[in-house]
Design a protein around this motif. Structure first.
Motif, PDB file in Angstrom:
ATOM      1  N   VAL A 116      37.814  36.433  31.514  1.00  0.00           N
ATOM      2  CA  VAL A 116      38.822  37.247  32.297  1.00  0.00           C
ATOM      3  C   VAL A 116      37.845  37.926  33.411  1.00  0.00           C
ATOM      4  CG1 VAL A 116      39.764  39.640  32.355  1.00  0.00           C
ATOM      5  CG2 VAL A 116      40.058  38.096  30.313  1.00  0.00           C
ATOM      6  N   GLU A 117      36.623  38.321  33.368  1.00  0.00           N
ATOM      7  CA  GLU A 117      35.759  38.490  34.342  1.00  0.00           C
ATOM      8  C   GLU A 117      35.568  37.494  35.452  1.00  0.00           C
ATOM      9  OE1 GLU A 117      32.391  40.030  32.270  1.00  0.00           O
ATOM     10  OE2 GLU A 117      33.127  41.972  31.895  1.00  0.00           O
ATOM     11  N   ASP A 120      38.687  37.092  37.421  1.00  0.00           N
ATOM     12  CA  ASP A 120      38.850  38.320  38.225  1.00  0.00           C
ATOM     13  C   ASP A 120      37.754  38.061  39.334  1.00  0.00           C
ATOM     14  OD1 ASP A 120      40.839  39.602  36.745  1.00  0.00           O
ATOM     15  OD2 ASP A 120      39.291  41.016  36.066  1.00  0.00           O
ATOM     16  N   ALA A 121      36.546  37.625  38.999  1.00  0.00           N
ATOM     17  CA  ALA A 121      35.835  37.388  40.347  1.00  0.00           C
ATOM     18  C   ALA A 121      36.078  36.336  41.202  1.00  0.00           C
ATOM     19  CB  ALA A 121      34.271  37.116  39.899  1.00  0.00           C
ATOM     20  N   ARG A 123      39.319  35.248  41.693  1.00  0.00           N
ATOM     21  CA  ARG A 123      40.533  35.960  42.465  1.00  0.00           C
ATOM     22  C   ARG A 123      40.070  36.804  43.511  1.00  0.00           C
ATOM     23  NH1 ARG A 123      43.038  40.365  41.914  1.00  0.00           N
ATOM     24  NH2 ARG A 123      41.880  40.716  39.916  1.00  0.00           N
ATOM     25  N   MET A 124      39.202  37.579  43.273  1.00  0.00           N
ATOM     26  CA  MET A 124      38.757  38.436  44.176  1.00  0.00           C
ATOM     27  C   MET A 124      37.866  37.554  45.305  1.00  0.00           C
ATOM     28  SD  MET A 124      37.194  41.599  42.021  1.00  0.00           S
ATOM     29  CE  MET A 124      36.499  42.594  43.401  1.00  0.00           C
ATOM     30  N   GLU A 127      40.614  36.154  47.335  1.00  0.00           N
ATOM     31  CA  GLU A 127      41.498  37.018  48.209  1.00  0.00           C
ATOM     32  C   GLU A 127      40.682  37.425  49.390  1.00  0.00           C
ATOM     33  OE1 GLU A 127      42.601  40.487  45.928  1.00  0.00           O
ATOM     34  OE2 GLU A 127      43.983  39.374  44.662  1.00  0.00           O
TER      35      GLU A 127
END
Length: 130
Positions: A116-117, A120-121, A123-124, A127
């Protein structure tokens, strides 16, 4: 999560200590009983010798029957102590299995968290690159 793991480890340690103490108590009781059995057997033999020397065979037979009954009772006690030890060992085995399962679950949770981390990383990062 770390607190729960620590509590689990402490509970497991307590259960293991109890099982070990019960096992040691059972062994000590068996040893003590064995020594007492030897003393009683020697005393009964001495009594039997004296009774037979006096010619009282009937009384000697009664003493032998009593000795036999005591031996049976002692064997029942030994069997009960062995069962108690086996129950303690099984309880310890079950606790170890429970701990192993919880450890595996914790490892799976760590892997899932890392995924998950990482997602998230990623995805960030995507972005930010837009």
């Amino acid at each position: 999560r770390e607190l729960a793991e620590q509590e689990l480890m402490e509970a497991l340690a307590v259960l293991r200590q109890r099982a070990e103490e019960e096992k040691l108590e059972a062994l000590a009781a068996l040893r003590q009983r064995s020594e007492q059995d030897k003393r009683e057997a020697m005393a009964v033999q001495a009594q039997q010798f004296e009774l037979e020397r006096q010619g009282s065979v009937a009384v000697a037979a009664e003493r032998a029957e009593q000795q036999k009954e005591r031996a049976l009772a002692e064997e029942r006690e030994r069997a009960a102590a062995e069962r108690k030890r086996a129950v303690a060992q099984e309880r310890d085995r079950q606790q170890q299995e429970k701990y192993r399962a919880l450890t595996e679950e914790r490892e799976r949770a760590k892997v899932a968290l890392a995924r998950v981390e990482a997602a998230d990383a990623e995805r960030m990062r995507q972005e930010r690159s837009k």
